[in-house]
Design an enzyme around this catalytic site. Sequence first.
Site, mmCIF file in Angstrom:
data_model
loop_
_atom_site.group_PDB
_atom_site.id
_atom_site.type_symbol
_atom_site.label_atom_id
_atom_site.label_comp_id
_atom_site.label_asym_id
_atom_site.label_seq_id
_atom_site.Cartn_x
_atom_site.Cartn_y
_atom_site.Cartn_z
ATOM 1 C CB SER A 1 43.733 -7.668 49.532
ATOM 2 O OG SER A 1 43.804 -9.006 49.089
ATOM 3 C CD GLU B 1 39.911 -3.577 43.346
ATOM 4 O OE1 GLU B 1 41.001 -4.049 42.981
ATOM 5 O OE2 GLU B 1 39.602 -3.398 44.546
HETATM 6 O O1 KIV Z 1 45.043 -7.676 46.363
HETATM 7 C C1 KIV Z 1 43.992 -8.195 45.966
HETATM 8 O O2 KIV Z 1 43.385 -9.019 46.644
HETATM 9 C C2 KIV Z 1 43.489 -7.818 44.662
HETATM 10 C C3 KIV Z 1 42.138 -8.316 44.270
HETATM 11 C C4 KIV Z 1 41.115 -7.632 45.054
HETATM 12 C C5 KIV Z 1 41.920 -8.224 42.821
HETATM 13 O O3 KIV Z 1 44.139 -7.115 43.943
#
Ligand code: KIV
Length: 293
Positions: A49, A185
């Site tokens: 992310s 998720e």
């Molecule tokens: O990339 C990320 O931050 C994630 C979380 C939201 C679980 O996969």
Amino acid sequence: MSERPKVTVRSIREMKARKERIVSVTAYDYPTARLADEAGVDLILVGDSLGMVVLGYESTIPVTMPEMMHHVRAVVRAAPRALVVADLPFASFQTSPEDAVRNSARFVKRGAEAVKLEGGRRVLPQVEAILAADIPVLGHLGLTPQSVHAFGGYKVQGRTKSAAEALVEDALALERAGVFAIVLEGIPRGLGGEVSRALTIPTIGIGAGAECDGQVLVLHDLIGLSFGKPAKFVRRYAEVGETIRHAVAAFRDDVRSGRYPSAAETYESGDTAPPAAATQSGAKASEKTSCES
Ligand code: KIV
């Protein structure tokens, strides 16, 4: 917080038996990882992310291994207590089990203690290969953002009976393979509870309801340092973005009006000058690894 013992993959698993909820946040850099570690979170995820949150990409798809490794090293330096998990970005593991092991090992050489990858039975060969290399794996099911194109957008997953059953089967297959926990998720809360009850390993939910064994949020979402409308499951605990905006605007006004710097903020001849970043204590933190590859 440092009196609390180091969190390990084993202690994360044991938390489920003790009915202790797992607390996890993402972090991508030294200051936020250090603050999260000092606040006592159990697991810090260097999530892909970061592509959207700190690099300004539209999705997680463009994130590369070099970008991830750069951030993993910063987080590892900052977080002596929490378990640090590195996220395998798109195309770093889907291509083959060999790629999955090689890229997981690159993270571990930089101090990560486990890796996360998205997917269930489809990526079992990759999961098994990484585990066979003695690298712990965190699973990730549901609204897995690397599958955004296959899903046709960011849509809640597991809503039909067959999709829910498939997700439970994926979770059981990952558990049998030996993952230490699974991130769930963007699924209905009932399904989050069902999967959590079906497994002996913990689930860590993000938009998956209160019955998961732990919760993870993107740190920038919970502190108010992200842009756009937050997802329904995000709870904001601070408005750091507004605080920064006001602070920088106040500095702008002070510089333009001549109020900054004052005499007290100015050196006299004969003063010794500490470096501008003297208040940072990053130098005290020891790196967990210095290996390069
Ligand atoms: O990339 C990320 O931050 C994630 C979380 C939201 C679980 O996969």
